[in-house]
Design a protein around this motif. Structure first.
Motif, PDB file in Angstrom:
ATOM      1  N   ALA A  52      43.902  42.504  45.294  1.00 33.11           N
ATOM      2  CA  ALA A  52      42.707  43.334  45.460  1.00 33.11           C
ATOM      3  C   ALA A  52      42.967  44.465  46.449  1.00 33.11           C
ATOM      4  CB  ALA A  52      41.544  42.469  45.940  1.00 33.11           C
ATOM      5  N   GLY A  53      42.207  45.537  46.318  1.00 30.93           N
ATOM      6  CA  GLY A  53      42.232  46.619  47.289  1.00 30.93           C
ATOM      7  C   GLY A  53      43.429  47.539  47.221  1.00 30.93           C
ATOM      8  N   GLN A  54      44.130  47.565  46.117  1.00 33.64           N
ATOM      9  CA  GLN A  54      45.284  48.461  45.999  1.00 33.64           C
ATOM     10  C   GLN A  54      44.821  49.912  46.074  1.00 33.64           C
ATOM     11  OE1 GLN A  54      47.587  47.566  42.462  1.00 33.64           O
ATOM     12  NE2 GLN A  54      47.067  45.407  42.638  1.00 33.64           N
ATOM     13  N   LYS A  92      45.578  33.259  47.467  1.00 35.58           N
ATOM     14  CA  LYS A  92      44.639  33.380  46.343  1.00 35.58           C
ATOM     15  C   LYS A  92      43.423  34.213  46.728  1.00 35.58           C
ATOM     16  CE  LYS A  92      45.978  29.068  44.097  1.00 35.58           C
ATOM     17  NZ  LYS A  92      45.548  27.704  43.715  1.00 35.58           N
ATOM     18  N   GLY A  93      43.025  34.165  47.990  1.00 37.71           N
ATOM     19  CA  GLY A  93      41.884  34.933  48.460  1.00 37.71           C
ATOM     20  C   GLY A  93      42.124  36.435  48.502  1.00 37.71           C
ATOM     21  N   GLU A  94      43.372  36.859  48.355  1.00 36.24           N
ATOM     22  CA  GLU A  94      43.715  38.286  48.373  1.00 36.24           C
ATOM     23  C   GLU A  94      43.662  38.913  46.979  1.00 36.24           C
ATOM     24  OE1 GLU A  94      47.189  39.355  50.914  1.00 36.24           O
ATOM     25  OE2 GLU A  94      47.397  37.166  51.064  1.00 36.24           O
ATOM     26  N   LEU A  95      43.350  38.109  45.978  1.00 37.58           N
ATOM     27  CA  LEU A  95      43.408  38.579  44.590  1.00 37.58           C
ATOM     28  C   LEU A  95      42.029  38.963  44.073  1.00 37.58           C
ATOM     29  CD1 LEU A  95      45.829  35.845  43.233  1.00 37.58           C
ATOM     30  CD2 LEU A  95      46.407  38.107  44.109  1.00 37.58           C
ATOM     31  N   ILE A  96      42.028  39.703  42.980  1.00 37.45           N
ATOM     32  CA  ILE A  96      40.782  40.077  42.332  1.00 37.45           C
ATOM     33  C   ILE A  96      40.097  38.834  41.779  1.00 37.45           C
ATOM     34  CG2 ILE A  96      41.566  42.409  41.787  1.00 37.45           C
ATOM     35  CD1 ILE A  96      42.078  41.413  38.896  1.00 37.45           C
ATOM     36  N   GLU A  97      38.818  38.958  41.485  1.00 33.38           N
ATOM     37  CA  GLU A  97      38.075  37.845  40.908  1.00 33.38           C
ATOM     38  C   GLU A  97      38.487  37.611  39.465  1.00 33.38           C
ATOM     39  OE1 GLU A  97      33.857  38.089  41.362  1.00 33.38           O
ATOM     40  OE2 GLU A  97      34.043  38.889  43.387  1.00 33.38           O
TER      41      GLU A  97
END
Length: 120
Positions: A52-54, A92-97
């Motif tokens: 996420a957040g790239q 896993k918490g750093e990934l997109i939903e």
């Protein structure tokens, strides 16, 4: 009867190799748009595609998260290999939903349920 289910195996990370990640996304979204069921499996450096957040503004490249969003909206299934996340220090918490997770040993079962497998 023809092909109904496709698995795309994405092995390369984003933005650092020619267009492997982008090519995987184009193929996945095109197949979904044509009515196929598609599983996109992120392995090895490919797991970085779902971080996420790239921010690609400084690279002058389109953001793969936009394509992953389209993939989800079109009904694609995104599966990430757990060991490869751990090896790269990505939680896993750093990934997109919307991600599913599998151990590497579970990939064989995913391949078995598809008609065709493509590797990028």
């Amino acid at each position: 009867m023809g092909m109904k289910k496709l698995l795309i195996y994405a092995t390369h990370g984003t933005y650092g190799r020619d267009d492997d990640a982008y090519g995987a996304m184009l193929a996945a979204n095109a197949a979904l748009a044509k009515g196929l069921d598609v599983i996109l499996v992120l392995v090895e450096d490919g797991v970085a595609m779902a971080k996420a957040g790239q921010d690609t503004a400084g690279l002058g490249l389109p953001n793969n998260l936009d394509d992953l969003g389209d993939f989800a909206e079109l009904g694609g299934r995104l599966v990430i290999v757990e060991e490869h996340l751990e090896e790269r220090g990505i939680g896993k918490g750093e990934l997109i939903e919307g991600c599913e997770f599998t151990p590497l040993a579970g990939v064989a079962g995913l391949v078995a349920e598809t008609d065709v497998t493509l590797t990028f």
